[in-house]
Design a protein around this motif. Structure first.
Motif, PDB file in Angstrom:
ATOM      1  N   ARG A   1       0.838  -1.208   0.000  1.00  0.00           N
ATOM      2  CA  ARG A   1       0.000   0.000   0.000  1.00  0.00           C
ATOM      3  C   ARG A   1       0.871   1.256   0.000  1.00  0.00           C
ATOM      4  N   ASP A   2       1.956   1.233   0.772  1.00  0.00           N
ATOM      5  CA  ASP A   2       2.866   2.381   0.782  1.00  0.00           C
ATOM      6  C   ASP A   2       3.441   2.647  -0.605  1.00  0.00           C
ATOM      7  N   LYS A   3       3.793   1.567  -1.315  1.00  0.00           N
ATOM      8  CA  LYS A   3       4.375   1.718  -2.648  1.00  0.00           C
ATOM      9  C   LYS A   3       3.366   2.305  -3.631  1.00  0.00           C
ATOM     10  N   VAL A   4       2.171   1.712  -3.655  1.00  0.00           N
ATOM     11  CA  VAL A   4       1.154   2.161  -4.606  1.00  0.00           C
ATOM     12  C   VAL A   4       0.722   3.597  -4.298  1.00  0.00           C
ATOM     13  N   SER A   5       0.588   3.914  -3.007  1.00  0.00           N
ATOM     14  CA  SER A   5       0.117   5.245  -2.603  1.00  0.00           C
ATOM     15  C   SER A   5       1.239   6.269  -2.532  1.00  0.00           C
ATOM     16  N   MET A   6       2.494   5.830  -2.707  1.00  0.00           N
ATOM     17  CA  MET A   6       3.660   6.723  -2.604  1.00  0.00           C
ATOM     18  C   MET A   6       3.706   7.426  -1.252  1.00  0.00           C
ATOM     19  N   HIS A   7       3.526   6.654  -0.183  1.00  0.00           N
ATOM     20  CA  HIS A   7       3.654   7.180   1.178  1.00  0.00           C
ATOM     21  C   HIS A   7       5.106   6.998   1.619  1.00  0.00           C
ATOM     22  N   PHE A   8       5.817   8.095   1.773  1.00  0.00           N
ATOM     23  CA  PHE A   8       7.232   8.020   2.110  1.00  0.00           C
ATOM     24  C   PHE A   8       7.487   7.976   3.609  1.00  0.00           C
ATOM     25  N   HIS A   9       6.565   8.497   4.411  1.00  0.00           N
ATOM     26  CA  HIS A   9       6.820   8.548   5.848  1.00  0.00           C
ATOM     27  C   HIS A   9       5.539   8.804   6.631  1.00  0.00           C
ATOM     28  N   TYR A  10       5.604   8.444   7.912  1.00  0.00           N
ATOM     29  CA  TYR A  10       4.549   8.716   8.881  1.00  0.00           C
ATOM     30  C   TYR A  10       5.238   9.259  10.140  1.00  0.00           C
ATOM     31  N   ALA A  11       4.494   9.924  11.002  1.00  0.00           N
ATOM     32  CA  ALA A  11       5.077  10.411  12.252  1.00  0.00           C
ATOM     33  C   ALA A  11       4.003  10.428  13.329  1.00  0.00           C
ATOM     34  N   THR A  12       4.429  10.231  14.562  1.00  0.00           N
ATOM     35  CA  THR A  12       3.518  10.318  15.705  1.00  0.00           C
ATOM     36  C   THR A  12       3.232  11.779  16.015  1.00  0.00           C
ATOM     37  N   ALA A  13       2.290  12.019  16.923  1.00  0.00           N
ATOM     38  CA  ALA A  13       1.946  13.392  17.301  1.00  0.00           C
ATOM     39  C   ALA A  13       3.166  14.103  17.884  1.00  0.00           C
ATOM     40  N   ASN A  14       3.889  13.438  18.756  1.00  0.00           N
ATOM     41  CA  ASN A  14       5.062  14.063  19.363  1.00  0.00           C
ATOM     42  C   ASN A  14       6.150  14.342  18.335  1.00  0.00           C
ATOM     43  N   GLU A  15       6.321  13.438  17.377  1.00  0.00           N
ATOM     44  CA  GLU A  15       7.318  13.660  16.327  1.00  0.00           C
ATOM     45  C   GLU A  15       6.954  14.853  15.462  1.00  0.00           C
ATOM     46  N   TRP A  16       5.660  15.012  15.162  1.00  0.00           N
ATOM     47  CA  TRP A  16       5.252  16.181  14.384  1.00  0.00           C
ATOM     48  C   TRP A  16       5.530  17.465  15.144  1.00  0.00           C
ATOM     49  N   ARG A  17       5.224  17.474  16.447  1.00  0.00           N
ATOM     50  CA  ARG A  17       5.506  18.683  17.240  1.00  0.00           C
ATOM     51  C   ARG A  17       6.996  19.001  17.214  1.00  0.00           C
ATOM     52  N   MET A  18       7.813  17.978  17.421  1.00  0.00           N
ATOM     53  CA  MET A  18       9.256  18.170  17.433  1.00  0.00           C
ATOM     54  C   MET A  18       9.757  18.635  16.063  1.00  0.00           C
ATOM     55  N   ASN A  19       9.274  17.994  15.008  1.00  0.00           N
ATOM     56  CA  ASN A  19       9.685  18.369  13.653  1.00  0.00           C
ATOM     57  C   ASN A  19       9.411  19.830  13.364  1.00  0.00           C
ATOM     58  N   LEU A  20       8.183  20.255  13.597  1.00  0.00           N
ATOM     59  CA  LEU A  20       7.775  21.607  13.235  1.00  0.00           C
ATOM     60  C   LEU A  20       8.443  22.657  14.108  1.00  0.00           C
ATOM     61  N   GLU A  21       8.632  22.353  15.374  1.00  0.00           N
ATOM     62  CA  GLU A  21       9.320  23.303  16.250  1.00  0.00           C
ATOM     63  C   GLU A  21      10.787  23.446  15.866  1.00  0.00           C
ATOM     64  N   ARG A  22      11.413  22.360  15.437  1.00  0.00           N
ATOM     65  CA  ARG A  22      12.805  22.442  14.993  1.00  0.00           C
ATOM     66  C   ARG A  22      12.950  23.284  13.738  1.00  0.00           C
ATOM     67  N   ILE A  23      11.962  23.225  12.871  1.00  0.00           N
ATOM     68  CA  ILE A  23      12.004  24.020  11.645  1.00  0.00           C
ATOM     69  C   ILE A  23      11.844  25.502  11.953  1.00  0.00           C
ATOM     70  N   GLY A  24      11.111  25.821  13.025  1.00  0.00           N
ATOM     71  CA  GLY A  24      10.911  27.220  13.385  1.00  0.00           C
ATOM     72  C   GLY A  24       9.474  27.606  13.651  1.00  0.00           C
ATOM     73  N   PHE A  25       8.537  26.653  13.543  1.00  0.00           N
ATOM     74  CA  PHE A  25       7.136  26.931  13.845  1.00  0.00           C
ATOM     75  C   PHE A  25       6.909  26.891  15.354  1.00  0.00           C
ATOM     76  N   ASP A  26       5.844  27.527  15.791  1.00  0.00           N
ATOM     77  CA  ASP A  26       5.411  27.372  17.178  1.00  0.00           C
ATOM     78  C   ASP A  26       3.906  27.150  17.215  1.00  0.00           C
ATOM     79  N   SER A  27       3.348  27.062  18.419  1.00  0.00           N
ATOM     80  CA  SER A  27       1.905  26.819  18.615  1.00  0.00           C
ATOM     81  C   SER A  27       1.438  25.590  17.836  1.00  0.00           C
ATOM     82  N   VAL A  28       2.234  24.530  17.867  1.00  0.00           N
ATOM     83  CA  VAL A  28       1.918  23.313  17.117  1.00  0.00           C
ATOM     84  C   VAL A  28       0.808  22.543  17.836  1.00  0.00           C
TER      85      VAL A  28
END
Length: 343
Positions: free
Chosen positions: A223-250
């Motif tokens: 399913r990942d191949k057909v749908s071209m899904h390259f990655h997934y992340a948990t809620a905490n990983e998304w918060r960490m990712n976006l804050e590292r990039i420079g976003f806040d109020s995630v």
């Protein structure tokens, strides 16, 4: 073993397309049409029961989705859930917006009308979508990838992306580009599958219920191949990712329950029997028989409104709705985005 780009380009999608092409030949074509008519008739009966039971009354935007997706009603369910969640963040969607991965603009244009966005600029690497996006209410279009958008910085009050970022290989560059394009205080709002999506698709659930974990994982990888899904992340990983990039109020909210996804998967059964793939044929037939199209559009709207009302239990989400803001003073960080690649 993690999936590589070569895995995604390994022919799964091409093999599926070859099997679908057989549905356009005799004797499979009339069988596919009959399967499509039977499918939509069953959904219409369910919609009548739901309507008479007072369980759902479609909103105007459900009816628009019904008109658009009467031949693929599962898409009305999918996009209805996302639009309902996005519209709940209308306080973030103000002024001039940009839609990353806008496609033909049908869904973004509908969201624009729902929340009252003054302007919406579309971005997509497929240049042929330009005329469609403008016809659907966009005020501009750029043919570009999410990582390199030829527009001046601080140009937009908000940025949206609807189930697109899971298809972007370089999330780090894409988020930096969105941060650059947003005005100070501007909002980013997007939807994307959660890690639970992989274990919640129909094939994966079936093999897991049968106790075959190897085939369940093979189904998830396929399913990942057909749908071209390259990655997934948990809620905490998304918060960490976006804050590292420079976003806040995630803020990360769960949407799209396992039960709702199961309904979507069951309605999408023809993809699993591609020799009987019927949506394109049903669309052509309904252009000639308008009462049939009206009936299927109505039933699609009712089903989408009904399934969209179902609540999400704790830990049962298959998608995220994520919002964040560019702070007044942005500090760019060069840390790479953390996300789980499909394994």
């Amino acid at each position: 073993m993690p999936l590589t780009l070569e895995d995604y380009q390994g022919g799964n999608y091409e093999r599926l397309q070859r099997r679908v092409s057989r549905s356009n030949r005799f004797p499979l074509k009339p069988l596919a049409i009959m399967a499509g008519l039977l499918n939509c008739t069953v959904l219409t009966i369910i919609a009548i029961v739901v309507w008479l039971g007072g369980k759902a009354r479609p909103a105007p935007w459900h009816r628009e989705l019904g008109e658009l997706y009467f031949h693929v009603p599962e898409m009305a369910v999918h996009k209805g859930i996302e639009l309902d969640a996005l519209a709940g963040h209308r306080s973030c969607l103000l002024g001039r917006g940009i839609d990353i991965g806008c496609g033909n603009g049908y869904i973004g244009g509908l969201l624009k009308r729902m929340v009252g966005l003054a302007e919406l600029h579309g971005v997509d690497p497929v240049g042929s979508f330009a005329n469609d996006t403008l016809a659907n209410g966009y005020t501009g279009f750029s043919c570009a990838t999410a990582s390199e958008i030829p527009l001046p910085p601080a140009s937009f009050d908000c940025a949206i992306s609807i189930c697109v970022l899971e298809h972007v290989r370089d999330l780090d560059s894409a988020f930096r580009e969105m941060l650059r394009l947003l005005k100070p205080g501007g909002a980013l709002v997007f939807t994307t599958p959660s890690p639970e999506f992989r274990s919640s698709t129909l094939d994966t659930r079936l093999w897991a219920c049968l106790g075959d974990r190897t085939r369940a994982e093979d189904a998830a990888r396929s399913r990942d191949k057909v749908s071209m899904h390259f990655h997934y992340a948990t809620a905490n990983e998304w918060r960490m990712n976006l804050e590292r990039i420079g976003f806040d109020s995630v803020n990360v909210l769960p949407i799209f329950s396992r039960r709702q996804l199961l309904v979507y998967e069951l309605m999408n059964w023809s993809v699993r029997v591609p020799e009987l793939y019927f949506p394109d044929k049903l669309w052509s037939l309904c252009q000639k028989i308008k009462p049939m199209k009206m009936m299927f559009a109505w039933s699609t709207a009712v089903i989408a409104a009904w399934v969209g009302r179902w609540r999400i239990g704790e830990g049962c989400q298959t998608h995220w709705l994520i919002s964040a803001r560019r702070p007044t003073i942005t500090i760019f960080d060069r840390t790479q985005v953390v996300a789980h690649a499909p394994s």
